[in-house]
Design a protein around this motif. Structure first.
Motif, PDB file in Angstrom:
ATOM      1  N   GLN A   1      50.355 -43.901  23.596  1.00 30.11           N
ATOM      2  CA  GLN A   1      50.948 -42.598  23.079  1.00 30.11           C
ATOM      3  C   GLN A   1      49.707 -41.985  22.288  1.00 30.11           C
ATOM      4  N   GLY A   2      49.547 -40.907  22.342  1.00 30.00           N
ATOM      5  CA  GLY A   2      48.641 -40.209  21.406  1.00 30.00           C
ATOM      6  C   GLY A   2      46.960 -40.468  21.868  1.00 30.00           C
ATOM      7  N   SER A   3      46.809 -41.222  22.699  1.00 32.41           N
ATOM      8  CA  SER A   3      45.358 -41.937  22.803  1.00 32.41           C
ATOM      9  C   SER A   3      44.764 -40.819  23.720  1.00 32.41           C
ATOM     10  N   PHE A   4      43.467 -41.026  23.877  1.00 31.77           N
ATOM     11  CA  PHE A   4      42.520 -40.210  24.699  1.00 31.77           C
ATOM     12  C   PHE A   4      43.014 -40.201  25.982  1.00 31.77           C
ATOM     13  N   LEU A   5      43.144 -41.427  26.603  1.00 25.65           N
ATOM     14  CA  LEU A   5      43.356 -41.762  27.956  1.00 25.65           C
ATOM     15  C   LEU A   5      44.207 -40.678  28.711  1.00 25.65           C
ATOM     16  N   LEU A   6      45.341 -40.261  27.950  1.00 27.77           N
ATOM     17  CA  LEU A   6      46.410 -39.245  28.482  1.00 27.77           C
ATOM     18  C   LEU A   6      45.640 -37.943  28.689  1.00 27.77           C
ATOM     19  N   GLN A   7      44.513 -37.642  28.150  1.00 24.45           N
ATOM     20  CA  GLN A   7      43.826 -36.652  28.120  1.00 24.45           C
ATOM     21  C   GLN A   7      43.000 -36.304  29.510  1.00 24.45           C
ATOM     22  N   LEU A   8      42.574 -37.511  30.084  1.00 18.26           N
ATOM     23  CA  LEU A   8      41.728 -37.551  30.921  1.00 18.26           C
ATOM     24  C   LEU A   8      42.048 -37.033  32.270  1.00 18.26           C
ATOM     25  N   PRO A   9      43.330 -37.143  32.543  1.00 21.29           N
ATOM     26  CA  PRO A   9      43.812 -36.284  34.071  1.00 21.29           C
ATOM     27  C   PRO A   9      43.600 -35.004  33.709  1.00 21.29           C
ATOM     28  N   GLU A  10      43.832 -34.413  32.617  1.00 18.74           N
ATOM     29  CA  GLU A  10      43.742 -32.743  32.545  1.00 18.74           C
ATOM     30  C   GLU A  10      42.112 -32.446  32.684  1.00 18.74           C
ATOM     31  N   LEU A  11      41.343 -33.280  31.833  1.00 17.72           N
ATOM     32  CA  LEU A  11      39.952 -33.078  31.976  1.00 17.72           C
ATOM     33  C   LEU A  11      39.501 -32.946  33.424  1.00 17.72           C
ATOM     34  N   LEU A  12      40.054 -34.205  34.178  1.00 16.04           N
ATOM     35  CA  LEU A  12      39.521 -34.312  35.467  1.00 16.04           C
ATOM     36  C   LEU A  12      39.667 -32.861  36.220  1.00 16.04           C
TER      37      LEU A  12
END
Length: 224
Positions: free
Chosen positions: A169-180
């Motif tokens: 929660q709150g980590s950069f990993l959860l933003q990777l799918p959107e960036l992909l």
């Protein structure tokens, strides 16, 4: 988004994506209406508009447009107007409050409204031209489906972080799918825009005629 456009894996995945996204948008919009979360209603309506218009663009033949284009245009205008209305209300202090603490900024409503307005203008242009050629149709299909996927991904990975372990929660990993999704969208837009494969059928046939005639033209001009 990985498979080549128009290939069998792409078509099969596209049908599943189209149906699941529409079901998700309708159910999500209905639940949001019951909970009176207007920003989620707007996001659901925008997603349904993008998927339906994007799917229609892929199924149309070159230069084909009809009553369905008018319907998606009306939907796009409605979503844009609704988002503009919510944005103005948010600026006047009547924004949605999520989780009891987060006040939705007016900019989010305006961004959703702007996306719908851009799509509606594009739909109006399609009707004015009596349909689009192959490359333009694919680009229409591509950006609409990709933006819809981005909305769904961000709603889940960022908007529903409580379903993930606390370490994520709150980590950069959860933003990777959107960036992909954004990265693949940029890649395919450039690929379709620059590749000769996606030119209109009429232009491709004209090029073939030129290639067939060119040997005789060269001989007549004394260059061979």
């Amino acid at each position: 988004m990985i498979a080549a456009k128009g290939s069998l894996p792409h078509r099969i995945a596209g049908r599943v994506f189209f149906a699941s996204m529409l079901v998700m948008a309708v159910m999500g919009g209905y639940i949001a209406a019951l909970a009176e979360v207007r920003v989620s209603m707007l996001a659901a309506a925008l997603t349904a508009y993008l998927v339906s218009s994007g799917g229609l663009a892929a199924r149309r033949a070159d230069g084909e447009a009809g009553i369905l284009e008018w319907l998606v245009l009306a939907l796009g205008v409605s979503v844009a107007a609704y988002g503009l209305h919510l944005g103005i209300e948010a600026r006047n202090g009547h924004a949605d409050v999520l989780d009891g603490t987060f006040v939705v900024p007016a900019a989010i409503y305006f961004v959703f409204s702007g996306i719908a307005a851009f799509g509606a203008v594009s739909d109006a242009w399609t009707l004015a031209r009596g349909g689009l050629k192959r490359r333009s149709r694919i680009l229409q299909h591509l950006w609409r489906m990709s933006v819809a996927l981005y909305i769904a991904a961000s709603s889940f990975f960022i908007g529903q972080q409580d379903v993930f372990p606390e370490t994520l929660q709150g980590s950069f990993l959860l933003q990777l799918p959107e960036l992909l999704v954004i990265g693949l969208l940029v890649f395919w837009v450039l690929r379709v825009a620059l590749s000769k494969r996606y030119r209109g059928q009429r232009l491709a046939k004209a090029d073939q005629r030129i290639e067939v005639k060119s040997p005789s033209l060269r001989r007549n001009d004394g260059f061979s």
